[in-house]
Design an enzyme around this catalytic site. Sequence first.
Site, PDB file in Angstrom:
ATOM      1  CE1 TYR A 164      -0.547   3.304  -2.713  1.00  0.00           C
ATOM      2  CE2 TYR A 164      -1.567   3.801  -0.601  1.00  0.00           C
ATOM      3  CZ  TYR A 164      -0.442   3.497  -1.345  1.00  0.00           C
ATOM      4  OH  TYR A 164       0.770   3.370  -0.707  1.00  0.00           O
TER       5      TYR A 164
ATOM      6  CG  ASP B  35      -6.076   4.196   9.890  1.00  0.00           C
ATOM      7  OD1 ASP B  35      -5.517   3.139  10.298  1.00  0.00           O
ATOM      8  OD2 ASP B  35      -6.154   5.233  10.590  1.00  0.00           O
TER       9      ASP B  35
ATOM     10  CG  HIS C   8       4.447   7.522   7.219  1.00  0.00           C
ATOM     11  ND1 HIS C   8       4.676   6.289   7.776  1.00  0.00           N
ATOM     12  CD2 HIS C   8       5.563   8.243   7.452  1.00  0.00           C
ATOM     13  CE1 HIS C   8       5.889   6.267   8.315  1.00  0.00           C
ATOM     14  NE2 HIS C   8       6.446   7.439   8.135  1.00  0.00           N
TER      15      HIS C   8
END
Length: 241
Positions: free
Chosen positions: A69, A106, A121
């Site tokens: 991540y 994002d 999410h």
Amino acid sequence: MLEPFDPGLIATLRAARSLTILTGAGISAESGIPTFRDSLVGLWNTIDLEQVATLAGYLQQPEAVWGWYQAHRQQMLDVQPNAGHIALAQLEQHIPTVTIITQNIDGLHQRAGSTKVVELHGTINTVSCSAAKHGSLAWPDSPSLPLCAVCGAPMRPDVVWFGERLDLVKIQAAELASQNCDVFLAIGTSGLVAPAATFPMTARAYRARLIDLNLEDTPLSRHARHRLRGTAAQLLPALVA
Ligand SMILES: CC(C)NC(=O)[C@H](Cc1c[nH]c2ccccc12)NC(=O)[C@H](CCCC/N=C(/NCCC(=O)O)S[C@H]1O[C@H](COP(=O)(O)OP(=O)(O)OC[C@H]2O[C@@H](n3cnc4c(N)ncnc43)[C@H](O)[C@@H]2O)[C@@H](O)[C@H]1O)NC(=O)OCc1ccccc1
């Protein structure tokens, strides 16, 4: 040369009082972020989803998932919103209520100037304790796995992994925006992940006009009044112009 849009579609958009938009990875593809299911470079084809996008996978190897991540976040910081994101932000000047329900973590919609974004999410910009709810913190630029200052448990990205419950406040906001819109636009999503894929159906059930913008047909397409085939960064500016 873009096909001229069906006049019915333009009229629908011009007359819209409340527009709700569901976006998926397809809208960020032209910014340089790979989608999930793209046959060649799709994320799910290059990494094991069970390892990286489930709590069990994280608890098994938190360092590796943190590293993944960390790199994924850097990639998202290094890219820019594209003409598709920017066109959606501009729509706020033409339509009284514009709500974006995004599956993307994002943050590119907000960076493009959109003011009403439901990050269904989660986000790649904050972290929280994996053991207990001590609240979210800004993403710490630490190559190694950060630990919770309160209880010492590993910190985790504030994203929703498969099998995890979504934030009820966000689900309610998305449900309301889907029930109270006259036009619903689904952009760049394969419509395979629940509950995200249910919102276009809710909008249809409440008599909104459904528009599907994608490179290809998806399970959502047959429910759409208008299907736009092409890329988000090409079609959306033309749609807004
Ligand atoms: C795979 C699927 C079947 N699974 C689910 O839906 C599961 C539920 C479930 C399990 N088994 C089932 C069986 C049947 C139905 C559902 C289930 N859902 C969950 O687990 C959810 C959580 C789901 C969220 C998972 N997290 C993500 N992301 C965050 C992390 C991260 O991002 O790292 S999902 C992730 O994948 C999804 C990818 O889909 P898309 O965004 O649509 O991307 P994709 O690549 O698939 O498609 C891109 C499309 O764009 C198009 N395109 C490409 N380029 C362009 C372009 N340039 N322009 C336009 N279009 C373009 C392509 O043609 C394509 O159509 C997104 O949602 C994305 O957020 N939680 C939950 O249900 O909890 C319950 C619960 C209740 C109570 C208590 C406890 C639990």
